[in-house]
Motif scaffolding. Structure first.
Motif, PDB file in Angstrom:
ATOM      1  N   GLY A 170      41.954   5.143  98.079  1.00  0.00           N
ATOM      2  CA  GLY A 170      42.694   5.278  99.330  1.00  0.00           C
ATOM      3  C   GLY A 170      43.979   6.057  99.118  1.00  0.00           C
ATOM      4  N   LEU A 173      43.147   9.640  98.634  1.00  0.00           N
ATOM      5  CA  LEU A 173      42.758  10.352  99.865  1.00  0.00           C
ATOM      6  C   LEU A 173      43.970  10.623 100.746  1.00  0.00           C
ATOM      7  CD1 LEU A 173      40.405  11.505 101.453  1.00  0.00           C
ATOM      8  CD2 LEU A 173      40.158   9.309 102.591  1.00  0.00           C
ATOM      9  N   MET A 174      44.901   9.681 100.744  1.00  0.00           N
ATOM     10  CA  MET A 174      46.122   9.922 101.510  1.00  0.00           C
ATOM     11  C   MET A 174      46.832  11.166 100.986  1.00  0.00           C
ATOM     12  SD  MET A 174      47.582   8.621 104.036  1.00  0.00           S
ATOM     13  CE  MET A 174      49.085   8.629 104.957  1.00  0.00           C
ATOM     14  N   ALA A 177      45.110  14.130 102.290  1.00  0.00           N
ATOM     15  CA  ALA A 177      45.451  14.391 103.687  1.00  0.00           C
ATOM     16  C   ALA A 177      46.803  15.094 103.791  1.00  0.00           C
ATOM     17  CB  ALA A 177      45.478  13.075 104.466  1.00  0.00           C
ATOM     18  N   LEU A 178      47.770  14.617 102.999  1.00  0.00           N
ATOM     19  CA  LEU A 178      49.097  15.233 103.058  1.00  0.00           C
ATOM     20  C   LEU A 178      49.048  16.675 102.571  1.00  0.00           C
ATOM     21  CD1 LEU A 178      51.270  12.242 101.827  1.00  0.00           C
ATOM     22  CD2 LEU A 178      51.215  13.240 104.117  1.00  0.00           C
ATOM     23  N   TYR A 180      46.475  18.668 102.635  1.00  0.00           N
ATOM     24  CA  TYR A 180      45.779  19.499 103.618  1.00  0.00           C
ATOM     25  C   TYR A 180      46.706  19.776 104.788  1.00  0.00           C
ATOM     26  CZ  TYR A 180      42.275  21.539 106.572  1.00  0.00           C
ATOM     27  OH  TYR A 180      41.582  22.434 107.333  1.00  0.00           O
ATOM     28  N   GLY A 181      47.445  18.741 105.183  1.00  0.00           N
ATOM     29  CA  GLY A 181      48.367  18.935 106.285  1.00  0.00           C
ATOM     30  C   GLY A 181      49.408  19.997 105.970  1.00  0.00           C
TER      31      GLY A 181
ATOM     32  N   GLY C  11      49.445   6.869 111.636  1.00  0.00           N
ATOM     33  CA  GLY C  11      48.537   6.769 110.493  1.00  0.00           C
ATOM     34  C   GLY C  11      49.276   6.298 109.261  1.00  0.00           C
ATOM     35  N   GLY C  41      44.228   4.567 108.826  1.00  0.00           N
ATOM     36  CA  GLY C  41      45.521   5.243 108.741  1.00  0.00           C
ATOM     37  C   GLY C  41      45.368   6.613 108.103  1.00  0.00           C
ATOM     38  N   ILE C  42      44.617   6.652 107.000  1.00  0.00           N
ATOM     39  CA  ILE C  42      44.440   7.939 106.312  1.00  0.00           C
ATOM     40  C   ILE C  42      43.750   8.942 107.239  1.00  0.00           C
ATOM     41  CG2 ILE C  42      43.399   9.081 104.338  1.00  0.00           C
ATOM     42  CD1 ILE C  42      43.418   6.342 102.948  1.00  0.00           C
ATOM     43  N   PHE C  43      42.729   8.454 107.964  1.00  0.00           N
ATOM     44  CA  PHE C  43      41.986   9.387 108.822  1.00  0.00           C
ATOM     45  C   PHE C  43      42.890   9.945 109.913  1.00  0.00           C
ATOM     46  CE2 PHE C  43      38.209   6.536 107.648  1.00  0.00           C
ATOM     47  CZ  PHE C  43      38.079   7.187 106.445  1.00  0.00           C
ATOM     48  N   VAL C  45      46.106  10.373 109.739  1.00  0.00           N
ATOM     49  CA  VAL C  45      46.982  11.382 109.132  1.00  0.00           C
ATOM     50  C   VAL C  45      46.225  12.685 108.974  1.00  0.00           C
ATOM     51  CG1 VAL C  45      48.259  12.003 107.057  1.00  0.00           C
ATOM     52  CG2 VAL C  45      48.394   9.687 107.957  1.00  0.00           C
ATOM     53  N   LEU C  46      44.996  12.563 108.480  1.00  0.00           N
ATOM     54  CA  LEU C  46      44.191  13.752 108.230  1.00  0.00           C
ATOM     55  C   LEU C  46      43.984  14.558 109.507  1.00  0.00           C
ATOM     56  CD1 LEU C  46      42.983  14.830 105.673  1.00  0.00           C
ATOM     57  CD2 LEU C  46      40.927  13.533 106.114  1.00  0.00           C
ATOM     58  N   LEU C  49      47.689  15.706 110.982  1.00  0.00           N
ATOM     59  CA  LEU C  49      48.329  16.810 110.281  1.00  0.00           C
ATOM     60  C   LEU C  49      47.444  18.041 110.233  1.00  0.00           C
ATOM     61  CD1 LEU C  49      50.149  15.230 107.206  1.00  0.00           C
ATOM     62  CD2 LEU C  49      51.096  15.952 109.385  1.00  0.00           C
TER      63      LEU C  49
END
Lengths: 481, 501, 98
Positions: A170, A173-174, A177-178, A180-181, C11, C41-43, C45-46, C49
């Motif tokens: 987790g 993956l966070m 996400a950051l 990629y953002g 998220g 939450g992660i999704f 954010v994904l 963002l």
């Protein structure tokens, strides 16, 4: 030209599905045949890498960013060779093991094959999201294997392992996400230059922290090691061997990859020193705890905790300003990774045979083992030689390289830790050997075991011992990619 | 690879391969096992004989293998290496014969002889190693392969002794490794070279080189049983007699002493060590060890422990000879490597014979044993006189050169040490000899093992080896001036070390 | 504050809640729920963002879909294991650290 890259992922998946369809406890022969083919493919791939260098492969002809991009280099080649060389003898071992002890076989074969597929895919992945998927696949297969033994202890260990590993992925993956953002890409090849070229934002920094922490959790670096001994110590011996030798190496591999390919602009000496410090603590604490164990497999599991520590000494040593010192640190770390994988697989396999024969996992019951199972004890001792870092083993070459890197850089603290760690590992290895040399306790009967159960451990231990003489080739493959 | 290059490997393989096969032989294949062992030993002797001839005719035998770039495995059969190789191979042959007799009918012989062969392989590797990396590999292998022999009997006491042994030697090995790696960092890869190589580093590294020297000597000093690092040796006497004889009198302690010789002469260079002001401390440590070992030997009531302390003392003669800065001292020290070996192994063989035949372990139980076992006792007496340094024995030659060497360099105190040690040697050996020959036999030997007796006073295989080595002790003393004596060979070595710059 | 950022911040908050729950709660079912909250939450954010100037980006959506599949599989496995544990120990919590 024939390209083995996709087959290394597809074949184990296919074997796994077939083995699953075959039913509970079946698929051993299939796994054996499949692994021979895969080993051959890996050798072909390693030769290609050695001759032509690193390369990309676009799955199905769809390149990044839409398709999935695979990437192989020297490091990948070494890892792929390693997992196949370790797994093949373990497959032979597992077949014999489960024929003596049917409890725990469950879906061992399909899960092992999925595990292999996940690892192969993980080592060849070139984007951080794909890595996440393979990491989860790997974890789920590994948890399934731990739980296969079925009684309360292993199940609890499996649940704990699952929760830890989910938390770890987790966090990872966070981070994805950051990233990629921030950058709009997940490809390692795209992200690397981007990070190097732009100002590092807080989000990226956070992403790096999250990903690193998540992976440290999965690698069981001190102080995140709490889940490892119960999981590795209570699983059936072939599973313990696979997990301790290979699975934790997968997340370590990712740390290495991300550290150098992605976060190179972010890493600072204090962070590297922190990782090294945790590694040193792992070496000392893990060795002491290993020595205090009363169960053989727990001892071996704590020894894994300690040996992981050596891998992390690589990071501070790599930051040394002297190029030769940094290079020999990386080489030493990789040798340690390879040597430990082989030796730990051998050690768990040997421990499994001894436990099977003694009927109970207890070091005190090993008296007389030296005359009952000399070959297995010998395998255990040879694996111990590698862990202690004594010549001519691969562990010795690793330690030589690491120590010479530290000495050249004037880093005496790390030298002291490695020397002390070697002596402590001698203490726990010889704790077992001494017990086994004592005369048998009257009235204790050892169960006879099949000869085929003894040889895989011996073979693995022998490879880890003789690895020292061939380390040049491994390191040249590593540098070739 | 040419033939000459492969010879060092063949010498290693001649004990390694039999050892590996023996491991997998079932206990019952006694004849095959013995044949393999002896064939290996004879083959090794033949190969060494050929190389001895070759080295005298300026052939060189070098084998190289790159483990990693900049990390080479080198075996080289130079004169010094061959001295030690010949000693260990010849004594291995005799000890194998002895062990076959000694262990007749006892369990786990395959394991014993397997590890025994490994030990000899490691010793030969230590001897022929031509850089510190190679040396260290075999030095540690020697530790590993000796351990199973020490704990061979599997008793609590044996395991305890094994643990003590490991604690000492692994710590020593770790210290040695640190020193070696450090030296590699400074010097890069260096081969053992006559006259040493460390001097090129110059004066800005003096302090580092001094510390490294200390590390190396401390690491090697554990096996060479330098006081205060000698604690493992008397404990290790729990092992079966052939192990004590070959390993603790010859292979293990000699590996340490031999390493010190290599470090002093061929890594640092004797003159450089002198300029670093390190020879004098080394001489002092050696002198303390000589006296301390002899003093402790006086108080032992167990024969093997007495011999063990005597070993502690005698091995330091070698170190003392090295530390005497001059060719004569060197000759005395290095030749003692051989002389002490043959004398001490005789004593251990004899101690084993008394134990095995009459179940005599304590010195006070030895009354009159000379009447019951005259041949063994003659061998014992010859070797004991050799240890004291009586004329006509090998020990006399060593002590002669050592004291001359000490005089030449004006270290008169070393002569006092030698004299004191000789007196102490006499003080603990002569009472034993008196008991052997002049005390009355007991009415009956309590645990005499008649069944091994036959026509001889004990088993044939137990009797022959000590007689041969006792004869060698005399021969090395009487024929010291001939071309085939150890002394002659050592003079060649000393010449090279002191003339080549 | 754009809607995308609101998604992302929500998220992030959910992620923190989830992680806290996963670490601190002792009841295993709650732990599994916490894991799912963390995943959601992660999704968020994904997806949040991942938007570029208001137009949805298909790649993070694909990733979230994959992520959901993985999360469902992991939840399934976790539930099965917890049931087995309940069967053996009669409790839905982990035994004390060994």
């Amino acid at each position: 030209m024939f390209d083995p890259i996709p087959w290394l992922i597809l074949l184990p998946l296919a074997w796994g599905c077939l083995a699953f369809l075959a039913g509970v406890g079946r698929g051993g022969r299939l796994a054996f045949a499949g692994l021979i083919i895969q080993l051959a493919l890996t050798i072909v791939l390693a030769r290609q890498i050695a001759m032509e260098g690193a390369r990309h492969y676009a799955v199905g002809g769809w390149g990044a960013p839409l398709g999935i991009d695979l990437y192989v280099d020297g490091l990948t080649g070494v890892m792929l060779l390693l997992i196949h060389v370790v797994t093949l003898p373990l497959v032979v071992y597992a077949r014999a093991y489960f024929s003596c002890q049917a409890e725990g076989v469950g879906y061992f074969w399909p899960l092992t094959l999925f595990l292999l597929a996940a690892m192969n895919a993980l080592f060849m992945s070139a984007d951080i999201f794909n890595i996440y998927v393979t990491l989860e696949l790997l974890s789920l297969a590994a948890v399934g294997l731990v739980a296969a033994a079925g009684s309360a202890g292993p199940i609890a260990a499996a649940v704990r392992y699952l929760l830890v590993t989910l938390l770890g992925s987790g966090a990872y993956l966070m981070g994805v996400a950051l990233l990629y953002g921030t950058y709009g890409s997940v490809s390692l090849t795209v992200l690397g230059p981007l990070l190097a070229a732009t100002e590092i934002s807080a989000a990226v920094f956070l992403a790096a922290m999250l990903m690193l922490t998540g992976l440290l959790l999965k690698t069981a670096l001190f102080p995140f090691h709490f889940w490892l001994p119960p999981a590795h110590g209570s699983a059936p011996a072939p599973v313990s061997a696979l997990l301790s030798a290979l699975v934790i190496k997968a997340s370590f591999y990712l740390i290495l990859r991300l550290w150098f390919d992605l976060f190179a602009p972010l890493v600072t000496i204090p962070v590297a020193q922190l990782l090294g410090g945790l590694g040193a603590a792992a070496i000392l604490w893990g060795s002491v705890l290993a020595f205090m164990q009363v169960r053989l497999k727990m001892l071996v599991a704590y020894s894994t905790v300690a040996q992981i520590g050596y891998l992390f000494l690589l990071f501070p040593l790599m930051m040394l300003p002297i190029p030769e010192a940094a290079e020999s640190a990386l080489q030493g770390g990789m040798m340690q990774l390879v040597a430990h994988a082989l030796a730990k697989a051998a050690m768990f396999a040997a421990a499994g045979v001894m436990v099977l024969s003694a009927g109970k996992d207890d070091i005190a019951l090993l008296s007389g083992m030296s005359s009952h199972l000399p070959l297995t004890l010998f395998a255990f001792a040879l694996a111990g030689v590698t862990l202690m870092g004594l010549p001519p083993s691969g562990g010795f070459i690793a330690k030589w390289l690491l120590i010479s890197s530290a000495v050249n850089g004037g880093q005496w603290g790390w030298v002291a830790v490695m020397i002390l760690g070697g002596l402590l590992s001698a203490a726990y290895v010889f704790k077992v050997l001494c017990q086994a040399f004592l005369p048998p306790v009257a009235g204790v009967k050892f169960k006879p075991v099949r000869r085929v159960l003894e040889w895989p451990a011996f073979l693995l231990a022998l490879i880890s011992l003789l690895l020292g003489f061939r380390s040049g080739e491994i390191l040249s493959l590593l540098g070739g990619g | 690879m040419n033939f000459n290059g492969s010879l060092p490997l063949l010498v290693l393989a001649s004990s390694l391969v039999p050892g590996m096969i023996i491991f997998f032989l079932p206990e019952s294949r006694i004849r095959l096992r013995t044949t393999l062992n002896l064939a290996g030993a004879v083959l090794k002797l033949l190969l060494i004989g050929y190389m001895l001839w070759g080295v005298q005719h300026d052939q060189s035998y070098v084998f190289r293998y790159d483990v990693l770039p900049g990390l080479e495995l080198i075996f080289k059969a130079d004169a010094l290496a061959l001295l030690f190789v010949t000693l260990s191979a010849a004594l291995w042959f005799l000890t194998t014969l002895y062990a076959v007799g000694y262990l007749e009918g006892s369990p786990h012989r395959s394991r014993f002889f397997g590890f025994f062969s490994f030990c000899v392989t490691a010793t030969v590797g230590v001897a022929m190693a031509s850089n510190l990396f190679t040396f260290f590999i075999f030095y540690e292998l020697l530790t590993l392969s000796t351990y199973p022999l020490i704990v061979h009997r599997g008793t609590e006491a044996a395991i305890r002794a094994g643990n003590v042994y490991l604690a000492y030697t692994f710590t020593g090995g770790a210290v040695l490794l640190t020193g070696i790696v450090w030296l590699y960092g400074l010097l890069g890869q260096v081969e053992f070279t006559h006259g040493g190589v460390a001097a090129i580093l110059g004066s800005e590294h003096t302090a580092q080189l001094q510390v490294i020297f200390l590390l190396l000597i401390a690491g090697l000093g554990v096996k060479a049983a330098l006081v205060p690092l000698h604690g493992w040796l008397p404990q290790a006497m729990i092992a079966p007699a052939p192990v004590s004889a070959l390993l603790h009198a010859v292979a293990v302690v000699k590996a340490g002493a031999f390493g010190i010789i290599r470090v002093v002469y061929e890594v640092y260079g004797i003159e450089f060590v002198q300029t670093l002001n390190l020879l004098m401390p080394l001489a002092v440590v050696a002198a303390i060890t000589i006296i301390w070992g002899s003093l402790r030997a006086l108080w032992q009531d167990d024969l093997k422990r007495c011999l063990a302390y005597s070993t502690v003392s005698q091995v330091s003669y070698i170190i003392l000879g090295v530390a005497l800065f001059g060719p004569t001292g060197t000759i005395g020290g290095v030749v003692h490597l051989v002389h002490q070996g043959i004398m001490k192994i005789t004593l251990f063989f004899c101690a084993g014979n008394y134990a095995e035949t009459l179940d005599v372990h304590k010195i006070i139980e030895m009354n009159g044993a000379g009447r019951r076992m005259p041949w063994t006792s003659i061998a014992f007496s010859v070797a004991a006189f050799g240890m004291i340094g009586a004329p006509l024995t090998a020990g006399y030659i060593s002590k002669l050169y050592l004291s001359q060497g000490a005089e030449m360099v004006g270290m008169a105190w070393a002569n006092w040490v030698l004299t004191a040690s000789s007196l102490l040697n006499a003080a603990y050996f002569l009472p034993i000899l008196y008991r052997l020959w002049f005390e009355n036999q007991p009415q009956m030997w309590l645990h005499e093992r008649i069944h091994v007796r036959g026509r001889w006073e004990t088993h044939r295989l137990l009797l022959m080896p000590p007689l041969i080595t006792a004869a060698a002790t005399l021969a090395a003393g009487i024929f010291a001036d001939t071309g085939w004596s150890p002394l002659f060979w050592v003079k060649l070595i000393a010449e090279v070390e002191f003339t080549v710059k | 504050m754009s809607s995308a950022l609101i998604y992302a911040c929500t998220g992030a908050a959910l992620f923190v809640f989830g992680v806290t729950g996963l670490i601190l709660l002792s009841h295993l079912l709650r732990k599994i729920l916490a894991f799912n909250i963390m995943g959601s939450g992660i999704f968020l954010v994904l997806v949040g963002l991942g938007q570029r100037s208001g137009t949805p980006d298909p790649i993070p959506q694909a990733m979230v879909l994959t992520g959901i599949v993985v999360a469902v599989a992991a939840t399934g496995l976790a539930l099965a294991l917890v049931r087995r544990l309940l069967h053996f120990t009669g409790e839905i919590r982990l035994p004390e650290e060994p």
